[in-house]
Design an enzyme around this catalytic site. Structure first.
Site, PDB file in Angstrom:
ATOM      1  N   PHE A  75      -6.365  11.524  11.191  1.00  0.00           N
ATOM      2  CA  PHE A  75      -5.916  12.185  12.432  1.00  0.00           C
ATOM      3  C   PHE A  75      -6.634  11.591  13.635  1.00  0.00           C
ATOM      4  CE2 PHE A  75      -4.606  16.217  14.721  1.00  0.00           C
ATOM      5  CZ  PHE A  75      -3.254  15.995  14.537  1.00  0.00           C
ATOM      6  N   GLY A  76      -6.563  10.266  13.743  1.00  0.00           N
ATOM      7  CA  GLY A  76      -7.050   9.589  14.939  1.00  0.00           C
ATOM      8  C   GLY A  76      -5.963   9.562  15.997  1.00  0.00           C
ATOM      9  N   ILE A  95      -3.395   7.540  16.534  1.00  0.00           N
ATOM     10  CA  ILE A  95      -1.999   7.345  16.105  1.00  0.00           C
ATOM     11  C   ILE A  95      -1.513   8.568  15.326  1.00  0.00           C
ATOM     12  CG2 ILE A  95      -0.396   5.846  14.857  1.00  0.00           C
ATOM     13  CD1 ILE A  95      -2.417   3.523  15.306  1.00  0.00           C
ATOM     14  N   ARG A  99     -11.186  12.404   7.307  1.00  0.00           N
ATOM     15  CA  ARG A  99     -12.492  12.351   6.613  1.00  0.00           C
ATOM     16  C   ARG A  99     -13.558  13.191   7.332  1.00  0.00           C
ATOM     17  NH1 ARG A  99     -13.742   6.023   8.248  1.00  0.00           N
ATOM     18  NH2 ARG A  99     -12.997   6.409  10.340  1.00  0.00           N
ATOM     19  N   ARG A 134      -2.185   0.506   6.634  1.00  0.00           N
ATOM     20  CA  ARG A 134      -2.472  -0.799   6.048  1.00  0.00           C
ATOM     21  C   ARG A 134      -1.941  -0.806   4.621  1.00  0.00           C
ATOM     22  NH1 ARG A 134      -2.658  -2.768  10.185  1.00  0.00           N
ATOM     23  NH2 ARG A 134      -4.332  -3.886  11.244  1.00  0.00           N
ATOM     24  N   GLU A 174       0.658  -9.167   2.677  1.00  0.00           N
ATOM     25  CA  GLU A 174       1.587  -9.654   3.719  1.00  0.00           C
ATOM     26  C   GLU A 174       1.425 -11.153   3.905  1.00  0.00           C
ATOM     27  OE1 GLU A 174       1.034  -7.387   7.313  1.00  0.00           O
ATOM     28  OE2 GLU A 174       1.168  -5.503   6.226  1.00  0.00           O
ATOM     29  N   HIS A 216       5.894  -5.196   9.372  1.00  0.00           N
ATOM     30  CA  HIS A 216       4.719  -4.902  10.213  1.00  0.00           C
ATOM     31  C   HIS A 216       5.074  -4.909  11.715  1.00  0.00           C
ATOM     32  CE1 HIS A 216       0.050  -5.097  10.201  1.00  0.00           C
ATOM     33  NE2 HIS A 216       0.494  -4.410  11.232  1.00  0.00           N
TER      34      HIS A 216
END
Ligand code: 8YV
Length: 323
Positions: free
Chosen positions: A156-157, A159, A180, A242, A271, A289
């Site tokens: 929950f940063g 973005i 976290r 990621r 990738e 991406h």
């Protein structure tokens, strides 16, 4: 005065390349081909600053140099788990990233993926382009309603919060969060969100699970077979974080055996290679991406790198220094 030498490892938006060339002795990568580890090693022997992207794997091998000339790796992008931070620190190399300026666009893309997979937009496009559409019928490509459902957000940063904003205010979704560290109650209250203690608490409650945590070793294969089993058989997984966060082989199994409703991925373990098992899954939407791929975000990311460089070479603390 001698201007610092700067290597830009890929093509960047033109306006940013031009501005960088005014301030610095810039080397562009006109072919836009990713650097090999050998080329990267040469680069850190030669340039005062290197401006990498996610396609530069800056591991121990690439940093195996006795006396680097490089004093700063000013990364173009918010994620920097492609850089061996501890190794760079032993050389005293500073690292910066580009947060904030891509949060909205990345959340927009996560919403795009969520809607695409729930409403079978990929299936529909493929059918239409193949000339296979036989016309409207009540049972045709029936998907899943998004509005009013429960969205589980992992990480929950910035973005993750933008995702919550879109889902809660745009689609009336209930938001549950795994993070976290504890999220301030005021932040949760903005979206009427509830934080749970473990991913195991979150997965069975969510109709959609969207990943917004960092990558790297700490979160590698966080979504594994056991955790996919905890998801409901009609729930969807969305990954714009990621590739390594999801065990792709386990995901392909879950999709093939319909133990989850579907998935949508913007990022992959290796990738640009895509696991061939994933390519066989129809209940999967894949994008190459594209999270931050808007004119606005890509330009802002470049100017954010420029700000970090200017501060660094002016002897000030760059605002986005992460190491
Ligand atoms: C970037 C991203 O475009 O910023 C990030 O971490 O994942 C992408 O949106 C890419 O990483 C550029 O380095």
């Amino acid at each position: 005065m001698v201007r610092p030498s700067v290597l830009i490892t890929r093509r960047w938006p033109e306006a940013v390349e031009q501005q960088l060339a005014q301030n610095y002795d810039v080397m562009l990568n006109r072919s836009d081909r990713p650097l090999t580890p050998d080329e990267f090693r040469d680069a850190i022997k030669r340039y005062d600053a290197v401006l990498p992207t996610v396609t530069d794997k800056i591991g121990p091998e690439a940093l195996d140099v006795a006396k680097p000339q490089t004093k700063i790796l000013a990364n173009y992008g918010v994620g920097y788990t492609h850089i061996d931070v501890e190794r760079a620190k032993t050389h005293g190399i500073a690292i910066t990233n580009t947060p904030d300026v891509l949060s909205e666009c990345t959340a927009d893309l996560a919403m795009t993926l969520m809607l695409m997979v729930a409403r079978r937009a990929g299936d529909g496009e493929r059918e239409l382009r193949a000339g296979n559409w036989s016309g409207w019928r009540p049972t045709h490509l029936v998907g899943t309603k998004v509005s009013g459902k429960t969205l589980g957000i992992v990480g929950f940063g910035r973005i993750g919060q933008e995702m919550a904003r879109r889902a809660h205010f745009g689609f009336g979704m209930r938001i549950i969060v795994f993070n976290r560290s504890p999220v301030p109650s005021g932040t949760l209250a903005q979206f009427n969100a509830v934080q749970v203690d473990t991913i195991e608490d979150l997965l069975p409650q969510a109709d959609f699970v969207s990943l917004h945590c960092p990558g790297g070793a700490a979160n590698a294969k966080m979504i594994n077979a056991a955790r996919l089993d905890l998801m409901n058989d009609d729930a969807f997984l969305i990954n714009t974080a990621r590739g390594e966060v999801v065990d792709e082989a386990a995901l392909a199994q879950a999709l093939m055996f319909d133990t989850i409703g579907g998935a949508a991925l913007d990022v992959f373990e290796r990738e640009p290679a895509v696991n061939p098992m994933l390519a066989q899954c129809d209940n999967l939407v894949m994008l190459p991406h594209l999270g931050s791929a808007t004119r606005e975000a890509r330009q802002a990311m470049g100017f954010r790198v420029l700000d970090n460089l200017n501060d660094f070479f002016d002897g000030k603390a760059p605002r986005d220094r992460v190491a």
